[in-house]
Design an enzyme around this catalytic site. Structure first.
Site, PDB file in Angstrom:
ATOM      1  N   SER A 143       0.866  -1.176   0.000  1.00 53.13           N
ATOM      2  CA  SER A 143       0.000   0.000   0.000  1.00 53.13           C
ATOM      3  C   SER A 143       0.902   1.225   0.000  1.00 53.13           C
ATOM      4  O   SER A 143       2.040   1.152   0.486  1.00 53.13           O
ATOM      5  CB  SER A 143      -0.851  -0.039   1.278  1.00 53.13           C
ATOM      6  N   TYR A 159      -2.387  -2.394  10.272  1.00 48.63           N
ATOM      7  CA  TYR A 159      -2.344  -2.577   8.814  1.00 48.63           C
ATOM      8  C   TYR A 159      -1.091  -1.915   8.236  1.00 48.63           C
ATOM      9  O   TYR A 159      -0.352  -2.517   7.447  1.00 48.63           O
ATOM     10  CB  TYR A 159      -3.611  -1.978   8.192  1.00 48.63           C
TER      11      TYR A 159
HETATM   12  N1  LIG Z   1      -8.666  -1.709  -1.868  1.00 51.06           N
HETATM   13  C1  LIG Z   1      -7.709  -0.803  -1.752  1.00 51.06           C
HETATM   14  O1  LIG Z   1      -7.938   0.412  -1.901  1.00 51.06           O
HETATM   15  C2  LIG Z   1      -6.313  -1.215  -1.418  1.00 51.06           C
HETATM   16  C3  LIG Z   1      -5.348  -0.211  -1.237  1.00 51.06           C
HETATM   17  C4  LIG Z   1      -4.034  -0.589  -0.972  1.00 51.06           C
HETATM   18  C5  LIG Z   1      -3.704  -1.929  -0.875  1.00 51.06           C
HETATM   19  N2  LIG Z   1      -4.676  -2.889  -1.042  1.00 51.06           N
HETATM   20  C6  LIG Z   1      -4.266  -4.274  -0.929  1.00 51.06           C
HETATM   21  O2  LIG Z   1      -4.800  -5.010  -2.013  1.00 51.06           O
HETATM   22  C7  LIG Z   1      -4.907  -6.388  -1.642  1.00 51.06           C
HETATM   23  C8  LIG Z   1      -6.288  -6.919  -2.002  1.00 51.06           C
HETATM   24  O3  LIG Z   1      -7.267  -6.288  -1.193  1.00 51.06           O
HETATM   25  P1  LIG Z   1      -8.735  -5.933  -1.747  1.00 51.06           P
HETATM   26  O4  LIG Z   1      -8.851  -4.474  -1.729  1.00 51.06           O
HETATM   27  O5  LIG Z   1      -9.003  -6.681  -3.001  1.00 51.06           O
HETATM   28  O6  LIG Z   1      -9.668  -6.454  -0.540  1.00 51.06           O
HETATM   29  P2  LIG Z   1     -10.528  -7.791  -0.347  1.00 51.06           P
HETATM   30  O7  LIG Z   1     -11.537  -7.934  -1.422  1.00 51.06           O
HETATM   31  O8  LIG Z   1     -11.003  -7.731   1.061  1.00 51.06           O
HETATM   32  O9  LIG Z   1      -9.440  -8.938  -0.519  1.00 51.06           O
HETATM   33  C9  LIG Z   1      -8.690  -9.437   0.532  1.00 51.06           C
HETATM   34  C10 LIG Z   1      -8.585 -10.939   0.338  1.00 51.06           C
HETATM   35  O10 LIG Z   1      -7.734 -11.489   1.345  1.00 51.06           O
HETATM   36  C11 LIG Z   1      -8.310 -12.696   1.771  1.00 51.06           C
HETATM   37  N3  LIG Z   1      -7.840 -13.101   3.082  1.00 51.06           N
HETATM   38  C12 LIG Z   1      -7.991 -12.495   4.265  1.00 51.06           C
HETATM   39  N4  LIG Z   1      -7.414 -13.212   5.243  1.00 51.06           N
HETATM   40  C13 LIG Z   1      -6.862 -14.315   4.644  1.00 51.06           C
HETATM   41  C14 LIG Z   1      -6.129 -15.434   5.100  1.00 51.06           C
HETATM   42  N5  LIG Z   1      -5.836 -15.619   6.402  1.00 51.06           N
HETATM   43  N6  LIG Z   1      -5.715 -16.363   4.203  1.00 51.06           N
HETATM   44  C15 LIG Z   1      -5.990 -16.213   2.878  1.00 51.06           C
HETATM   45  N7  LIG Z   1      -6.729 -15.191   2.394  1.00 51.06           N
HETATM   46  C16 LIG Z   1      -7.147 -14.246   3.266  1.00 51.06           C
HETATM   47  C17 LIG Z   1      -9.809 -12.433   1.758  1.00 51.06           C
HETATM   48  O11 LIG Z   1     -10.478 -13.669   1.722  1.00 51.06           O
HETATM   49  P3  LIG Z   1     -11.797 -14.005   2.587  1.00 51.06           P
HETATM   50  O12 LIG Z   1     -12.908 -13.845   1.620  1.00 51.06           O
HETATM   51  O13 LIG Z   1     -11.574 -15.406   3.020  1.00 51.06           O
HETATM   52  O14 LIG Z   1     -11.850 -13.021   3.750  1.00 51.06           O
HETATM   53  C18 LIG Z   1      -9.941 -11.635   0.465  1.00 51.06           C
HETATM   54  O15 LIG Z   1     -10.098 -12.504  -0.627  1.00 51.06           O
HETATM   55  C19 LIG Z   1      -4.590  -6.441  -0.141  1.00 51.06           C
HETATM   56  O16 LIG Z   1      -3.249  -6.842   0.033  1.00 51.06           O
HETATM   57  C20 LIG Z   1      -4.763  -5.002   0.299  1.00 51.06           C
HETATM   58  O17 LIG Z   1      -4.010  -4.705   1.460  1.00 51.06           O
HETATM   59  C21 LIG Z   1      -5.956  -2.563  -1.309  1.00 51.06           C
END
Ligand SMILES: NC(=O)c1ccc[n+]([C@@H]2O[C@H](COP(=O)([O-])OP(=O)(O)OC[C@H]3O[C@@H](n4cnc5c(N)ncnc54)[C@H](OP(=O)(O)O)[C@@H]3O)[C@@H](O)[C@H]2O)c1
Length: 237
Positions: A143, A159
């Site tokens: 991030s 985080y």
């Molecule tokens: N969205 C943003 O604006 C943003 C900004 C900066 C960085 N990011 C990064 O982008 C990446 C993807 O996030 P996203 O925004 O797409 O959110 P998201 O839809 O909530 O995706 C997060 C994923 O991680 C999985 N997860 C959580 N705990 C886990 C575990 N113990 N083992 C395996 N899987 C697990 C969740 O699965 P479950 O369905 O099982 O919970 C979900 O599929 C993350 O690394 C996040 O930090 C996102």
């Protein structure tokens, strides 16, 4: 440097992980879509099959559970022969309103277990396959908040620290693998603001747009290692 043909994506059942898995399949890679729920992972793979991709599979993988990680990597190797691209995408953001002086230490430790130790665990499991192949790509999703220089707001301490630590893991792994002459690259990518379950802000990119910016580090023939990027631009540490 050869380009990968089999990718394993963590947290591939939603958001960025799901979109990136689709983009990798569109680019011709075999893709193991993994998630904590086997059912959800299989459903995500089935949705890609419906779009005409046959070399996709859904496997259970909880990044905090060593047995599930080794099983998922073994299943991927059996199905597709190897893993030569790993996307450490899975993460939790459980402390958006906490501060460093108030955050629950249980939440703090649990966040590091998923966001920092988890990616290292999955990397350690796939590295023997990559070393054997003499090539591989690891992309850790971080991030903009991971940058020490950008750490000016008090909220989300768990985080933020977990993603800064993942940046450090990226550097240490990259340094080791480069020194060993393995041909394996390790980079960290911030997707920027993305419209997903984790976060929504006006003007955020779609998961598909955000996924496109990281395909470069996974698919192009010559890529750097040990970097921290948004799109193709380096970010300050
Ligand atoms: N969205 C943003 O604006 C943003 C900004 C900066 C960085 N990011 C990064 O982008 C990446 C993807 O996030 P996203 O925004 O797409 O959110 P998201 O839809 O909530 O995706 C997060 C994923 O991680 C999985 N997860 C959580 N705990 C886990 C575990 N113990 N083992 C395996 N899987 C697990 C969740 O699965 P479950 O369905 O099982 O919970 C979900 O599929 C993350 O690394 C996040 O930090 C996102």
């Amino acid at each position: 440097m050869s380009t990968p043909r089999v990718a394993l994506v963590t947290g591939a059942t939603s958001g960025l992980g799901l979109a990136l898995s689709g983009a990798l399949a569109d680019a011709g890679l075999a893709v193991a879509l993994t998630g904590r729920s086997r059912q959800d992972a299989e459903a995500a793979a089935e949705a890609l099959r419906q779009r005409g991709h046959q070399d996709v599979a859904g496997f259970a993988l909880d990044v905090t559970d060593p047995l599930s990680v080794s099983r998922a990597v073994t299943e991927t190797r059996r199905r597709f022969g190897t893993v030569d691209a790993l996307v450490n995408n899975a993460a939790v953001a459980a402390d958006p309103r906490a501060t460093a002086s108030t955050v629950s230490l249980e939440v703090f430790e649990a966040t590091l277990a998923v966001n920092t130790t988890g990616p290292l665990r999955v990397a350690q499991e796939v590295l023997p396959l990559m070393r054997e192949a003499g090539a591989g790509r690891i992309v850790n999703i971080v991030s903009h908040m991971a940058s020490l220089g950008a750490m000016t707001t008090p909220t989300s301490p768990a985080y933020t620290v977990s993603k800064t630590a993942l940046l450090a893991v990226t550097r240490k792994l990259a340094a080791e693998l480069e020194a060993d002459g393995t041909g394996i690259t390790v980079n960290a990518v911030s997707p920027g603001q993305v419209d997903t379950r984790m976060s929504y802000r006006p003007g955020a990119q779609s998961p598909q747009q955000a996924a496109e910016t990281m395909l470069w580090l996974l698919l192009e023939e010559q890529v750097p290692t040990g970097g921290f990027f948004h799109g193709r631009e380096p970010l300050p540490w």
